[in-house]
Write an enzyme that holds these catalytic residues in place. Structure first.
Site, PDB file in Angstrom:
ATOM      1  N   GLU A  56       0.846  -1.202   0.000  1.00 25.66           N
ATOM      2  CA  GLU A  56       0.000   0.000   0.000  1.00 25.66           C
ATOM      3  C   GLU A  56       0.877   1.247   0.000  1.00 25.66           C
ATOM      4  OE1 GLU A  56      -3.669   0.720   2.567  1.00 25.66           O
ATOM      5  OE2 GLU A  56      -2.289   2.249   3.332  1.00 25.66           O
ATOM      6  N   THR A  71      -3.961   4.768  -1.820  1.00 21.67           N
ATOM      7  CA  THR A  71      -5.090   5.182  -0.972  1.00 21.67           C
ATOM      8  C   THR A  71      -5.788   6.412  -1.554  1.00 21.67           C
ATOM      9  OG1 THR A  71      -3.764   6.624   0.423  1.00 21.67           O
ATOM     10  CG2 THR A  71      -3.929   4.313   1.102  1.00 21.67           C
ATOM     11  N   TYR A  72      -6.975   6.679  -1.008  1.00 22.25           N
ATOM     12  CA  TYR A  72      -7.847   7.760  -1.508  1.00 22.25           C
ATOM     13  C   TYR A  72      -8.466   8.420  -0.289  1.00 22.25           C
ATOM     14  CZ  TYR A  72     -11.357   9.767  -4.718  1.00 22.25           C
ATOM     15  OH  TYR A  72     -12.143  10.597  -5.467  1.00 22.25           O
ATOM     16  N   TYR A  92     -12.206  -7.013   8.520  1.00 18.21           N
ATOM     17  CA  TYR A  92     -11.733  -6.580   9.846  1.00 18.21           C
ATOM     18  C   TYR A  92     -11.442  -7.752  10.784  1.00 18.21           C
ATOM     19  CZ  TYR A  92     -13.076  -2.154   7.978  1.00 18.21           C
ATOM     20  OH  TYR A  92     -13.136  -1.051   7.165  1.00 18.21           O
ATOM     21  N   HIS A 108     -14.821  -3.739  13.584  1.00 19.01           N
ATOM     22  CA  HIS A 108     -14.846  -2.360  13.102  1.00 19.01           C
ATOM     23  C   HIS A 108     -15.444  -1.480  14.208  1.00 19.01           C
ATOM     24  CE1 HIS A 108     -16.412   1.175  10.903  1.00 19.01           C
ATOM     25  NE2 HIS A 108     -15.327   1.003  10.171  1.00 19.01           N
TER      26      HIS A 108
HETATM   27  P1  FAD Z   1     -18.497  -0.507   5.114  1.00 23.92           P
HETATM   28  O1  FAD Z   1     -18.265  -1.900   4.630  1.00 23.92           O
HETATM   29  O2  FAD Z   1     -19.551   0.281   4.431  1.00 23.92           O
HETATM   30  O3  FAD Z   1     -18.757  -0.569   6.680  1.00 23.92           O
HETATM   31  C1  FAD Z   1     -18.850   0.624   7.451  1.00 23.92           C
HETATM   32  C2  FAD Z   1     -19.660   0.370   8.728  1.00 23.92           C
HETATM   33  O4  FAD Z   1     -21.029   0.187   8.371  1.00 23.92           O
HETATM   34  C3  FAD Z   1     -19.225  -0.888   9.454  1.00 23.92           C
HETATM   35  O5  FAD Z   1     -19.385  -0.689  10.844  1.00 23.92           O
HETATM   36  C4  FAD Z   1     -20.216  -1.947   8.972  1.00 23.92           C
HETATM   37  O6  FAD Z   1     -20.413  -2.934   9.944  1.00 23.92           O
HETATM   38  C5  FAD Z   1     -21.479  -1.119   8.743  1.00 23.92           C
HETATM   39  N1  FAD Z   1     -22.264  -1.609   7.587  1.00 23.92           N
HETATM   40  C6  FAD Z   1     -21.832  -1.821   6.328  1.00 23.92           C
HETATM   41  N2  FAD Z   1     -22.836  -2.228   5.534  1.00 23.92           N
HETATM   42  C7  FAD Z   1     -23.936  -2.276   6.324  1.00 23.92           C
HETATM   43  C8  FAD Z   1     -25.291  -2.625   6.099  1.00 23.92           C
HETATM   44  N3  FAD Z   1     -25.727  -3.007   4.881  1.00 23.92           N
HETATM   45  N4  FAD Z   1     -26.149  -2.547   7.148  1.00 23.92           N
HETATM   46  C9  FAD Z   1     -25.741  -2.166   8.376  1.00 23.92           C
HETATM   47  N5  FAD Z   1     -24.456  -1.828   8.657  1.00 23.92           N
HETATM   48  C10 FAD Z   1     -23.567  -1.879   7.641  1.00 23.92           C
HETATM   49  N6  FAD Z   1     -10.106   4.867   4.346  1.00 23.92           N
HETATM   50  C11 FAD Z   1      -9.905   5.937   3.528  1.00 23.92           C
HETATM   51  O7  FAD Z   1     -10.443   7.013   3.781  1.00 23.92           O
HETATM   52  N7  FAD Z   1      -9.084   5.838   2.423  1.00 23.92           N
HETATM   53  C12 FAD Z   1      -8.479   4.684   2.076  1.00 23.92           C
HETATM   54  O8  FAD Z   1      -7.769   4.626   1.061  1.00 23.92           O
HETATM   55  C13 FAD Z   1      -8.680   3.537   2.916  1.00 23.92           C
HETATM   56  N8  FAD Z   1      -8.085   2.348   2.623  1.00 23.92           N
HETATM   57  C14 FAD Z   1      -8.361   1.253   3.399  1.00 23.92           C
HETATM   58  C15 FAD Z   1      -7.797   0.023   3.033  1.00 23.92           C
HETATM   59  C16 FAD Z   1      -8.061  -1.119   3.773  1.00 23.92           C
HETATM   60  C17 FAD Z   1      -7.458  -2.436   3.363  1.00 23.92           C
HETATM   61  C18 FAD Z   1      -8.899  -1.029   4.933  1.00 23.92           C
HETATM   62  C19 FAD Z   1      -9.169  -2.254   5.755  1.00 23.92           C
HETATM   63  C20 FAD Z   1      -9.443   0.190   5.308  1.00 23.92           C
HETATM   64  C21 FAD Z   1      -9.206   1.334   4.545  1.00 23.92           C
HETATM   65  N9  FAD Z   1      -9.755   2.574   4.859  1.00 23.92           N
HETATM   66  C22 FAD Z   1      -9.534   3.671   4.049  1.00 23.92           C
HETATM   67  C23 FAD Z   1     -10.557   2.727   6.083  1.00 23.92           C
HETATM   68  C24 FAD Z   1     -12.069   2.499   5.845  1.00 23.92           C
HETATM   69  O9  FAD Z   1     -12.561   3.475   4.958  1.00 23.92           O
HETATM   70  C25 FAD Z   1     -12.753   2.570   7.213  1.00 23.92           C
HETATM   71  O10 FAD Z   1     -12.426   1.438   7.979  1.00 23.92           O
HETATM   72  C26 FAD Z   1     -14.251   2.832   7.191  1.00 23.92           C
HETATM   73  O11 FAD Z   1     -14.653   3.213   8.521  1.00 23.92           O
HETATM   74  C27 FAD Z   1     -15.111   1.645   6.783  1.00 23.92           C
HETATM   75  O12 FAD Z   1     -14.947   1.347   5.481  1.00 23.92           O
HETATM   76  P2  FAD Z   1     -15.604   0.014   4.836  1.00 23.92           P
HETATM   77  O13 FAD Z   1     -15.304   0.037   3.412  1.00 23.92           O
HETATM   78  O14 FAD Z   1     -15.283  -1.175   5.641  1.00 23.92           O
HETATM   79  O15 FAD Z   1     -17.165   0.378   5.060  1.00 23.92           O
END
Ligand code: FAD
Length: 319
Positions: A24, A55-56, A162, A166
């Site tokens: 990354e 990253t973004y 995770y 999370h």
């Molecule tokens: P989601 O999968 O949408 O989940 C977010 C929250 O909502 C979680 O608590 C989940 O349990 C809940 N949720 C999801 N879907 C539902 C549903 N249908 N119903 C009810 N609850 C739901 N952040 C950045 O800003 N830039 C980056 O480049 C970046 N890169 C990352 C790379 C990796 C490998 C990882 C692991 C994380 C990265 N992050 C980045 C951090 C990430 O954006 C955060 O962890 C964020 O808080 C959650 O993102 P997610 O895509 O898991 O969200």
């Protein structure tokens, strides 16, 4: 009972697949940072990873520098970029434009993320996407509209997973349900958040497999060499670093000693994940190559032989 198929009995399909390797990077914030990033990129390129992720910023705060870095990776290196994309605070139309821009510069892998919610706790902008799952569906929609342009390679969509709960999630079981929902919406693979305890990845993998998640779940591992970075990451992600490791790093008499302790702990963490069945390793580099390369050196991963062929091709190009 039907006889074993020709494919099942083929000798080349027996045995373990090579282990995937990726890094990354984040877009540089200044010209000096860009210069040192490019030294790192060249060092990492020499290990012939399968891809490097970029990253973004949440809400697209660094869209310009992210796309510029990805474009240069495509144009000037042998590396394949995996573009992170976050949907929090952006509408479907804004995101469709970014996805189109990424596909236009040659990106074929997108890590679909929600991004962290704004710290001010304000409501998301009207019409903005809510979850990573919505973004996966949008990417698939854009891809479908361009399917004739993608005959030589569709878009691989990755998502976050995770090993430790999370921070907004009620439970680890809920995290796995969300991962399953992301798979159903079209995710091809997952990369994990940082984790600091050897058993956390194995637990996630077994919970996910029991729930029906079949996509590769690649452990994201950071070099555990800096107390400051470990503490900061712990605060940002809500993942508690191991207190005994922090103590040992803090007590090290010299930088070299601290580095030795941190690299050994990282190798142990990565080996535990590989032993649990990890199909690859994603190293969080923080735009520095030294510790990542030391870890890699000690792991001696079974990698495809492509690297040797590609380096030879590069030498030929240069001569
Ligand atoms: P989601 O999968 O949408 O989940 C977010 C929250 O909502 C979680 O608590 C989940 O349990 C809940 N949720 C999801 N879907 C539902 C549903 N249908 N119903 C009810 N609850 C739901 N952040 C950045 O800003 N830039 C980056 O480049 C970046 N890169 C990352 C790379 C990796 C490998 C990882 C692991 C994380 C990265 N992050 C980045 C951090 C990430 O954006 C955060 O962890 C964020 O808080 C959650 O993102 P997610 O895509 O898991 O969200």
């Amino acid at each position: 009972m039907s006889p074993p198929s020709l494919i099942d009995s083929h000798p080349n399909l027996a045995g373990a697949a090579p282990v995937a390797l990726s890094y990354e990077l984040f877009p540089p914030k200044s010209p000096a940072a860009a210069e040192s990033l490019w030294t790192t990129i060249r060092e990492l390129e020499s290990t012939d990873p399968d891809y490097v992720s970029v990253t973004y910023g949440a809400s697209g705060s660094n869209r310009g520098t992210a796309v510029e870095l990805i474009n240069r990776l495509v144009q000037e290196t042998t590396l394949r970029p995996l573009a992170h994309l976050t949907c929090v605070g952006s509408t479907a139309q804004e995101l469709a434009d970014v996805i189109g821009e990424l596909l236009d510069v040659g990106v074929r892998g997108i890590l679909a993320l929600r991004g962290d919610q704004p710290k001010d706790g304000g409501l998301p902008a009207e019409g903005s996407l809510r979850y990573a799952q919505d973004l996966i569906e949008l990417i698939r929609r854009v891809e479908q509209r361009r399917s004739a342009l993608l005959c030589a390679g569709k878009v691989a969509v990755g998502v976050a997973a995770y090993p430790a709960r999370h921070p907004e999630s009620p439970s680890e079981a809920h995290d796995v349900e969300v991962l399953l929902a992301k798979q159903r919406s079209g995710a091809d693979f997952a990369i994990t958040q940082v984790f600091f305890h050897t058993e956390q990845y194995a637990r996630l993998l077994s919970r996910a497999r029991r729930a029906g998640v079949t996509i590769p779940i690649i452990p994201g591992v950071m070099p555990l060499t800096s107390v400051r970075r470990l503490t900061r990451l712990g605060e940002l992600t809500g993942v508690e670093p191991a207190p005994e490791l922090i103590e040992r790093l803090a007590a090290a008499a010299t930088d070299a000693e601290r580095n030795r302790i941190g690299v050994a702990a990282t190798v142990d963490l990565a080996n535990a994940a590989l032993d649990a069945g990890a199909p690859g390793l994603h190293l969080y580099t923080f735009n520095e190559h030294a510790s990542a390369l030391e870890v890699l050196d000690k792991l001696a991963l079974p990698r495809p032989r492509r690297g040797i062929q590609r380096s030879a091709a590069r030498r030929q190009l240069a001569s």
